[in-house]
Write a protein that holds these residues in place. Sequence first.
Motif, PDB file in Angstrom:
ATOM      1  N   MET A 192      -0.149  -2.095  -8.567  1.00  0.00           N
ATOM      2  CA  MET A 192       0.789  -3.343  -8.725  1.00  0.00           C
ATOM      3  C   MET A 192       1.765  -2.989  -7.571  1.00  0.00           C
ATOM      4  O   MET A 192       1.883  -3.975  -6.642  1.00  0.00           O
ATOM      5  CB  MET A 192       1.433  -3.078  -9.930  1.00  0.00           C
ATOM      6  N   LEU A 193       1.963  -1.861  -7.117  1.00  0.00           N
ATOM      7  CA  LEU A 193       2.752  -1.500  -5.969  1.00  0.00           C
ATOM      8  C   LEU A 193       1.990  -1.572  -4.530  1.00  0.00           C
ATOM      9  O   LEU A 193       2.318  -2.193  -3.831  1.00  0.00           O
ATOM     10  CB  LEU A 193       3.218  -0.135  -6.076  1.00  0.00           C
ATOM     11  N   PHE A 194       0.674  -1.136  -4.650  1.00  0.00           N
ATOM     12  CA  PHE A 194      -0.340  -1.529  -3.587  1.00  0.00           C
ATOM     13  C   PHE A 194      -0.098  -2.932  -3.129  1.00  0.00           C
ATOM     14  O   PHE A 194      -0.073  -3.401  -2.142  1.00  0.00           O
ATOM     15  CB  PHE A 194      -1.553  -1.094  -3.791  1.00  0.00           C
ATOM     16  N   ILE A 195      -0.501  -4.057  -4.303  1.00  0.00           N
ATOM     17  CA  ILE A 195      -0.417  -5.328  -3.799  1.00  0.00           C
ATOM     18  C   ILE A 195       0.780  -5.828  -3.548  1.00  0.00           C
ATOM     19  O   ILE A 195       0.579  -6.835  -2.768  1.00  0.00           O
ATOM     20  CB  ILE A 195      -0.838  -6.064  -5.421  1.00  0.00           C
ATOM     21  N   THR A 196       1.832  -5.435  -3.915  1.00  0.00           N
ATOM     22  CA  THR A 196       3.173  -5.782  -3.591  1.00  0.00           C
ATOM     23  C   THR A 196       3.371  -5.399  -2.183  1.00  0.00           C
ATOM     24  O   THR A 196       4.023  -6.134  -1.402  1.00  0.00           O
ATOM     25  CB  THR A 196       4.534  -4.927  -4.539  1.00  0.00           C
ATOM     26  N   LEU A 197       2.875  -4.187  -1.680  1.00  0.00           N
ATOM     27  CA  LEU A 197       3.195  -3.681  -0.400  1.00  0.00           C
ATOM     28  C   LEU A 197       2.321  -4.408   0.516  1.00  0.00           C
ATOM     29  O   LEU A 197       2.673  -4.984   1.472  1.00  0.00           O
ATOM     30  CB  LEU A 197       2.504  -2.105  -0.421  1.00  0.00           C
ATOM     31  N   CYS A 198       1.005  -4.853   0.059  1.00  0.00           N
ATOM     32  CA  CYS A 198       0.061  -5.673   0.832  1.00  0.00           C
ATOM     33  C   CYS A 198       0.524  -7.058   1.331  1.00  0.00           C
ATOM     34  O   CYS A 198       0.473  -7.794   2.293  1.00  0.00           O
ATOM     35  CB  CYS A 198      -1.375  -5.918   0.393  1.00  0.00           C
ATOM     36  N   ALA A 199       1.287  -7.794   0.020  1.00  0.00           N
ATOM     37  CA  ALA A 199       2.028  -9.059   0.073  1.00  0.00           C
ATOM     38  C   ALA A 199       2.862  -8.985   1.416  1.00  0.00           C
ATOM     39  O   ALA A 199       3.297 -10.059   1.781  1.00  0.00           O
ATOM     40  CB  ALA A 199       2.342  -9.540  -1.091  1.00  0.00           C
ATOM     41  N   GLY A 200       3.650  -7.977   1.507  1.00  0.00           N
ATOM     42  CA  GLY A 200       4.613  -7.856   2.661  1.00  0.00           C
ATOM     43  C   GLY A 200       4.513  -7.669   4.036  1.00  0.00           C
ATOM     44  O   GLY A 200       5.069  -7.393   4.718  1.00  0.00           O
ATOM     45  N   LEU A 201       2.814  -7.542   4.201  1.00  0.00           N
ATOM     46  CA  LEU A 201       2.244  -7.253   5.633  1.00  0.00           C
ATOM     47  C   LEU A 201       2.667  -8.237   6.708  1.00  0.00           C
ATOM     48  O   LEU A 201       2.862  -9.664   6.080  1.00  0.00           O
ATOM     49  CB  LEU A 201       0.944  -6.868   5.568  1.00  0.00           C
ATOM     50  N   PRO A 202       3.046  -8.197   7.792  1.00  0.00           N
ATOM     51  CA  PRO A 202       3.788  -9.093   8.622  1.00  0.00           C
ATOM     52  C   PRO A 202       2.871 -10.315   8.868  1.00  0.00           C
ATOM     53  O   PRO A 202       3.206 -11.397   8.871  1.00  0.00           O
ATOM     54  CB  PRO A 202       3.838  -8.335  10.043  1.00  0.00           C
ATOM     55  N   TRP A 203       1.532 -10.279   8.923  1.00  0.00           N
ATOM     56  CA  TRP A 203       0.757 -11.398   9.214  1.00  0.00           C
ATOM     57  C   TRP A 203       0.400 -12.184   7.778  1.00  0.00           C
ATOM     58  O   TRP A 203       0.333 -13.259   7.918  1.00  0.00           O
ATOM     59  CB  TRP A 203      -0.827 -10.929   9.351  1.00  0.00           C
ATOM     60  N   VAL A 204       0.745 -11.458   6.542  1.00  0.00           N
ATOM     61  CA  VAL A 204       1.033 -12.526   5.380  1.00  0.00           C
ATOM     62  C   VAL A 204       2.085 -13.196   5.384  1.00  0.00           C
ATOM     63  O   VAL A 204       2.235 -14.376   5.123  1.00  0.00           O
ATOM     64  CB  VAL A 204       0.701 -11.596   4.220  1.00  0.00           C
ATOM     65  N   ARG A 205       3.436 -12.273   5.761  1.00  0.00           N
ATOM     66  CA  ARG A 205       4.596 -13.238   5.922  1.00  0.00           C
ATOM     67  C   ARG A 205       4.404 -14.686   6.907  1.00  0.00           C
ATOM     68  O   ARG A 205       5.008 -15.516   6.453  1.00  0.00           O
ATOM     69  CB  ARG A 205       5.881 -12.281   6.394  1.00  0.00           C
ATOM     70  N   ASN A 206       4.000 -14.209   7.799  1.00  0.00           N
ATOM     71  CA  ASN A 206       3.999 -15.114   8.770  1.00  0.00           C
ATOM     72  C   ASN A 206       2.878 -16.585   8.672  1.00  0.00           C
ATOM     73  O   ASN A 206       3.404 -17.624   8.771  1.00  0.00           O
ATOM     74  CB  ASN A 206       3.360 -14.591  10.236  1.00  0.00           C
ATOM     75  N   THR A 207       1.662 -15.980   8.125  1.00  0.00           N
ATOM     76  CA  THR A 207       0.711 -17.310   8.047  1.00  0.00           C
ATOM     77  C   THR A 207       0.849 -17.785   6.649  1.00  0.00           C
ATOM     78  O   THR A 207       0.398 -18.667   6.406  1.00  0.00           O
ATOM     79  CB  THR A 207      -0.498 -16.591   8.266  1.00  0.00           C
TER      80      THR A 207
END
Length: 541
Positions: free
Chosen positions: A206-221
């Motif tokens: 769960m923490l790893f998915i939360t972390l991946c969801a906050g990566l810059p390219w996810v936030r931008n696109t």
Amino acid sequence: MSASAYINDDAEEGILDIHSPQLADFVKHEKKAADIEVFDVQSLEKDVPVTPPDVAKLPPAPAKSAKKSTPLWVLWVIWYNTYRRFFTVVFVANFIGIGFAIAGKWPYAARYPGALVLGNLNVAILVRNEIFGRCLYLFVSTFFAKWTPLWFRLACTSTLQHLGGIHSGCAISGVAWIVLMVVHQFRTKYMFNDSILVFGVITSVMLFITLCAGLPWVRNTHHNVFELNHRFFGWTSLCMTWVYTIATNAYDTADGKFDHVGRYVVQQQAFWYTVGMSIFIVLPWICTRHVDVDVELPSPKVAVLRFERGMQQGLLARISRSAVKEYHAFGIISEGTHAKHHYLICGVQGDFTKGLVNDPPRKIWTRELKFAGVSNTSTLYKRGIRICTGTGLGAALSTCIQSPYWYLIWIGSDQEKTFGPTISGLIHRHIGPERLLLWDSKVRGGRPPTMKILKEVYDQWEAEVVFITSNYVGNFEIQHGCKEAGIPAFGTLWDYVGDSRILLLMELRSMCFFSKFCVWMRRTPDLTRIFCLNRYAFFFF
């Protein structure tokens, strides 16, 4: 570069042509008196034409200059900003600690791994807490305004703007520590109940998915994907953390039973870290309200939202049609805390802002306690310049309305028609022509010589700092130009797709480095190891 490359959308396509006394010399050198008409800054009223009727033709746009390459040192200094420096310090410090823990050289990490996991996650959440942020801004603005050295005030602004580096560094480190903790439990699984191992894996995932969801390219696109996953998987992680923390501390490895309940669990560090983390997450949501809103639609490109009560300058508001998802942040425009209303400028760019125009709401969800932006530190400086493009005016205007020591440069297109009489009225009621420059690309036929104007205003106004609110292209050009010219400037923070790739490369290389580091720790004599760590720690920090 064309004017369209400088703006975010049609609502920001250019830029208003009103000349300020501070730029008299600049105008004189640019064009002859016979070639230009100067008109009064207060002439933007509904029935009064912006351009005087006796102007036969528009002044020509400034000649395009050859594109100048930015020096490498400027690119490096701006790229490796305070955000990345914070991230580097936190990341390196934690992974050195992980190296010691793997090598068996740090007894505290072996005895209290949960405290290191939750300690990092607490700090990561705390620095993103809006209440904590407001307290930090208030403390800095109260005690360090104007009298401290300029370099110190600039450092305060930079630190407050880039607290996200601590957030990212601690979040990644917290996930790394819990992975190490779970791996250690699996290596000694004969000592643990299966339920503890299962909840450890679930919490890590769960923490790893939360972390991946906050990566810059996810936030931008994929902003909505980022927000939903980062929030809801984050909440799920919190619930799993509670279960995992209580189960781990309640289990007695000596007899294989859950004997340590009640007082023993409450006395553990991990329990109180989890309590703190829960409070930091819940507090901002207590301030969420469903409030009345009036929507003004001056054009199909912009919605101006009006709310009750005035606000101090430098704040931003999060709004949503739902109580728990799809919150969007906009700069607040207000005449001060004494005012009856405050306003948000929402440029039509995505589904949410299109919905504000096509289906204007009567009520909307927002957090009554607003969060502070970089403009909130404007009170630290004696004089400054606020330069913005298009809807970026929303984050800039309050500073110039509420302080007579700030100069406004607004670059946009057909401002009165696009943004309406409410915004124009706020500008011209509170900002005199001596500290206002508006540039209309529709009138001028192109973008302004931004850096030339900015340098002129900076010298004439005797400014200490420049705050920039623009899209990626505008922010890049102005911020790099200011750095090269030696002008202190703070711009909009942007995430880059390339950054996530760099971060991934750093993580892969760090894994290789720390595997070698742990082997070295096991094989190297104590004195040599201590000498090398003391020597090279300075390089990292």
